[in-house]
Design an enzyme around this catalytic site. Structure first.
Site, mmCIF file in Angstrom:
data_model
loop_
_atom_site.group_PDB
_atom_site.id
_atom_site.type_symbol
_atom_site.label_atom_id
_atom_site.label_comp_id
_atom_site.label_asym_id
_atom_site.label_seq_id
_atom_site.Cartn_x
_atom_site.Cartn_y
_atom_site.Cartn_z
ATOM 1 N N ALA A 1 38.777 35.641 40.052
ATOM 2 C CA ALA A 1 38.129 33.876 39.044
ATOM 3 C C ALA A 1 36.862 34.100 39.241
ATOM 4 C CB ALA A 1 39.045 32.810 39.844
ATOM 5 N N ASP B 1 43.255 41.403 37.784
ATOM 6 C CA ASP B 1 43.562 40.461 38.772
ATOM 7 C C ASP B 1 42.416 39.377 37.825
ATOM 8 O OD1 ASP B 1 44.587 40.813 40.888
ATOM 9 O OD2 ASP B 1 42.805 40.847 42.241
ATOM 10 N N VAL C 1 39.573 31.390 49.416
ATOM 11 C CA VAL C 1 38.671 32.291 49.223
ATOM 12 C C VAL C 1 39.069 34.140 49.985
ATOM 13 C CG1 VAL C 1 36.150 33.322 48.848
ATOM 14 C CG2 VAL C 1 37.287 31.161 48.090
ATOM 15 N N GLY C 2 39.475 35.038 48.688
ATOM 16 C CA GLY C 2 39.515 36.301 49.661
ATOM 17 C C GLY C 2 40.833 36.287 50.620
ATOM 18 N N ALA C 3 42.042 35.972 49.675
ATOM 19 C CA ALA C 3 42.875 35.797 50.778
ATOM 20 C C ALA C 3 44.091 36.542 49.985
ATOM 21 C CB ALA C 3 43.517 34.359 50.958
ATOM 22 N N GLY C 4 43.482 37.416 48.947
ATOM 23 C CA GLY C 4 44.884 38.030 48.194
ATOM 24 C C GLY C 4 45.670 37.089 46.621
ATOM 25 N N LEU C 5 45.124 36.265 46.441
ATOM 26 C CA LEU C 5 44.979 34.847 44.945
ATOM 27 C C LEU C 5 44.097 35.274 44.618
ATOM 28 C CD1 LEU C 5 46.228 31.866 47.198
ATOM 29 C CD2 LEU C 5 47.672 33.637 46.671
ATOM 30 N N GLY C 6 43.456 36.399 44.247
ATOM 31 C CA GLY C 6 42.822 37.128 42.833
ATOM 32 C C GLY C 6 41.443 35.362 42.937
ATOM 33 N N SER D 1 38.370 36.567 43.705
ATOM 34 C CA SER D 1 36.719 37.457 43.336
ATOM 35 C C SER D 1 37.237 37.145 42.096
ATOM 36 C CB SER D 1 37.053 38.776 44.224
ATOM 37 O OG SER D 1 37.962 39.427 44.083
HETATM 38 C C1 MEV Z 1 44.166 43.379 44.258
HETATM 39 O O1 MEV Z 1 44.524 41.862 43.823
HETATM 40 C C2 MEV Z 1 45.462 43.233 43.463
HETATM 41 C C3 MEV Z 1 45.440 45.561 43.543
HETATM 42 O O2 MEV Z 1 46.368 46.176 42.771
HETATM 43 C C4 MEV Z 1 43.540 46.148 43.848
HETATM 44 C C5 MEV Z 1 43.651 45.896 42.521
HETATM 45 O O3 MEV Z 1 44.232 45.476 41.406
HETATM 46 O O4 MEV Z 1 42.649 46.202 41.403
HETATM 47 C C6 MEV Z 1 44.978 46.152 45.524
#
Ligand code: MEV
Length: 335
Positions: A121, A162, A112-117, A119
């Protein structure tokens, strides 16, 4: 009544950050999902439990004699994840004009919270589950829009990318727009052989978005030019993605990473993973998501093992991810 709803995580193939400033992006759902189980209560409270969020960094210190101990963990990240649940419930109950007390429990197949969307989900699954418990069948567009409003409120800024991909699944070309984003569902001729590398996050999405905004304020022409270049990369990547032209995609991924590096959102460890993947034979690699730690993706036909090992050697945690067609869905419902 008790309901379980799940929604997928995602990888941004091209266009993160620039999409916040109106540029297009290419994004794909992955086969790792997040589950929200929701149950009605007899009162108006909301109780959230999340015992399985793969949040690392627990430190347990036993004092002399092992009788007392001190626990230190990254509570902020847990509280942040819970913030998306609270806001999604608040926004959905306002939209439906119905308020209900619920018990919510969250489980995740990805960090969670690693850039895989995750939040997104969480927001998408919570909106869908809460509406269903309240007796409403929301359209997918409504779920995506309420979940986007949730991200906007919690983070202060967010593109619809996301929450859209987590709602609809598949691979999407998205261009933000009013009243709703322009979406194209892409059918890929070939599966993308992708390795995801994960590292600890140094900063949260909201903070990184703020930093990019500050950089844009300080040097608007340079930042706008990087955003424009990212938009152009996305347009060139779109046909290459559909056709499965891996050589072109790899080059464009490398260019996209260069622009993200220019925006200051990469880190030493993300760069180490990006470059070690290329040295091990990846055709292209880039950070994915907001950056500041988190994840990279590498396109590596025939080199999945080599690239995974190379990422591990520099301190990353690699896993293979398949792109997935399936967006938000109801997993089970009990009366
Ligand atoms: C975050 O997953 C992607 C960003 O482009 C932020 C967003 O699109 O809301 C950094």
């Amino acid at each position: 009544m008790k309901i379980t709803v799940s929604a997928p995580g995602k990888v941004t193939l091209f266009g993160e950050h620039a999409v916040v400033y109106g540029k297009p992006a290419l994004v794909s759902a992955i086969d790792r999902r997040l589950y929200v189980c929701m149950e009605e209560r007899n009162d108006s409270c909301v109780k959230v439990s999340a015992l399985d969020l793969e949040i690392t960094g627990l430190v347990l210190t036993f004092k002399e004699g092992f009788k007392e101990y001190v626990v230190e963990t990254d509570c902020d990240r847990i509280v942040e994840a819970m913030g998306y649940v609270r806001k999604a419930i608040e926004i959905t109950s306002k939209h439906l004009d119905r308020k209900k007390g619920v018990n919510v429990s969250i489980t995740s197949e990805m960090p969670v919270g690693a850039g895989l969307g995750t939040s997104a989900a969480i927001a998408v699954s919570t909106v869908a589950a809460y509406a269903k418990l309240a007796g409403h069948e929301l359209k997918l567009e409504e779920i995506a829009s309420l979940a986007h409003a949730t991200e906007l409120e919690v983070q202060g800024a967010a593109s619809p990318m996301d929450t859209t991909i987590s709602t609809f699944g598949g691979t999407i070309y998205l261009k933000p727009g009013k009243p709703k984003p322009h979406l194209e569902n892409l059918n890929l001729e070939k599966a993308l052989p992708i390795v995801v590398g994960h590292t600890e996050r140094e900063a949260r999405t909201g903070e990184i978005l703020k930093r990019v905004r500050a950089l844009r304020k300080a040097c608007p022409r340079a930042v706008d030019s990087a955003m424009k270049t990212i938009g152009a990369i996305v347009e060139e990547a779109k046909p290459a993605l559909v056709k499965g032209d891996f050589a072109a995609l790899g080059m464009l991924m490398n260019m996209n990473h260069g622009q993200l590096e220019a925006l200051g959102v990469s880190t030493r460890l993300l760069n180490d993973m990006v470059y070690s993947a290329r040295s091990a034979g990846a055709l292209g690699s880039k950070l994915t998501g907001a950056g500041g730690g988190g994840c990279v993706i590498a396109l590596c036909p025939g080199k999945v093992k080599e690239v995974s090992v190379a990422m591990k050697v520099v301190g990353g945690m690699p896993f293979e991810a398949s792109l997935s067609g399936c967006g938000v869905r109801i997993e089970s419902m009990e009366p």
